[in-house]
Design an enzyme around this catalytic site. Structure first.
Site, PDB file in Angstrom:
ATOM      1  N   CYS A  85       0.840  -1.205   0.000  1.00  0.00           N
ATOM      2  CA  CYS A  85       0.000   0.000   0.000  1.00  0.00           C
ATOM      3  C   CYS A  85       0.876   1.256   0.000  1.00  0.00           C
ATOM      4  O   CYS A  85       1.501   1.556  -1.001  1.00  0.00           O
ATOM      5  CB  CYS A  85      -0.997  -0.018   1.158  1.00  0.00           C
ATOM      6  SG  CYS A  85      -2.352   1.176   0.923  1.00  0.00           S
ATOM      7  N   HIS A 174      -3.814  -5.242   0.483  1.00  0.00           N
ATOM      8  CA  HIS A 174      -3.429  -5.515   1.879  1.00  0.00           C
ATOM      9  C   HIS A 174      -3.582  -6.996   2.225  1.00  0.00           C
ATOM     10  O   HIS A 174      -4.640  -7.411   2.718  1.00  0.00           O
ATOM     11  CB  HIS A 174      -4.313  -4.707   2.827  1.00  0.00           C
ATOM     12  CG  HIS A 174      -3.917  -3.273   2.954  1.00  0.00           C
ATOM     13  ND1 HIS A 174      -2.864  -2.864   3.742  1.00  0.00           N
ATOM     14  CD2 HIS A 174      -4.434  -2.159   2.388  1.00  0.00           C
ATOM     15  CE1 HIS A 174      -2.753  -1.543   3.678  1.00  0.00           C
ATOM     16  NE2 HIS A 174      -3.687  -1.088   2.854  1.00  0.00           N
ATOM     17  N   GLU A 176      -2.288  -8.431   4.686  1.00  0.00           N
ATOM     18  CA  GLU A 176      -2.247  -8.552   6.146  1.00  0.00           C
ATOM     19  C   GLU A 176      -3.603  -8.296   6.798  1.00  0.00           C
ATOM     20  O   GLU A 176      -3.792  -8.609   7.986  1.00  0.00           O
ATOM     21  CB  GLU A 176      -1.191  -7.599   6.729  1.00  0.00           C
ATOM     22  CG  GLU A 176      -1.597  -6.144   6.852  1.00  0.00           C
ATOM     23  CD  GLU A 176      -1.511  -5.346   5.557  1.00  0.00           C
ATOM     24  OE1 GLU A 176      -1.502  -4.104   5.641  1.00  0.00           O
ATOM     25  OE2 GLU A 176      -1.467  -5.952   4.470  1.00  0.00           O
TER      26      GLU A 176
END
Length: 230
Positions: A85, A174, A176
């Site tokens: 990001c 993303h 995560e």
């Protein structure tokens, strides 16, 4: 976002969990630049991962210019580095690309990206596409010279990059983010800056499967050669 961190792990812990599930031999230390922590000596590192941030690469934050120098030094030294990001955007900008606040507006919800160019760290069996939760206004609009596009979508044409300028890769999405965190993040932005319709649509899209583990494996594969004995 402050209240989110009382309910969810912070970004370093999210990444440690994600990548650790793919390769338990990898260990992590974190540096929080926004709190004034100094950048480490890249020469002491086996690899670097640059996470997301509320800031944009063009913001007048005092820690951003030193980060850009750090990215360039790390790339020149061929130390593996990964950006996610904001990290994706920072690496692209530092290595000769361009990042702007996109006229397309916010990217939120589950986005799917087509794989453009297969890389060794993707392994032998590579799917044609992958899906991740996203949250960004900024986009890379011009990749650095000789950078190879590894993933794209109509909304985000430069969603994955592999850099000829160094041992470096980056992604806009993303991996995560858990679905619970992504949902809470979108909810925290209801009314401002996101409309009710945008938030509701983004949350509904999270019912689609994600490929977090796949991206975690790719990142672990990319870092692994720097940590393998011998």
């Amino acid at each position: 976002m402050g209240s989110l961190w009382t309910r969810f792990p912070d970004y370093p812990e999210m990444f440690a969990n994600l990548i650790g599930q793919a390769n338990s031999r990898l260990s992590f230390d974190s540096v929080t630049l926004v709190d004034g922590a100094p950048l480490p000596d890249p020469g002491t590192l086996d690899g670097v991962l640059i996470t997301g941030s509320p800031s944009g690469v063009y913001d007048p934050e005092p820690w951003i210019p030193p980060l850009m120098d750090f990215i360039r030094w790390t790339a020149a030294s061929r130390i593996p580095q990964v950006g996610i990001c904001f990290g994706h955007q920072a690496m692209a900008q530092a290595l000769g690309g361009k990042v702007v606040k996109s006229e397309k507006g916010w990217g939120i919800g589950r986005h799917t990206y087509a794989i453009e160019n297969q890389q060794a760290w993707m392994g032998e069996v590579v799917p044609p596409e992958f899906s991740l939760a996203v949250s960004h206004q900024d986009q890379v609009t011009l990749p650095p010279p000789s950078a190879e596009v590894t993933a794209r979508s109509e909304f985000c044409p430069f969603a994955g990059l592999s850099y000829a300028q160094g041992s470096a890769i980056s992604f806009q999405g993303h991996p995560e983010y858990s679905d619970a965190f992504a949902s809470a993040l979108y909810e925290s932005r209801r009314s401002a800056p996101l409309s009710n319709e945008e938030v509701d649509g983004a949350k509904r899209s999270l019912s689609q499967p994600h490929d977090n583990a796949l991206l975690g494996q790719w990142i672990a594969n990319f870092f692994a050669p720097a940590t393998e004995p011998g």
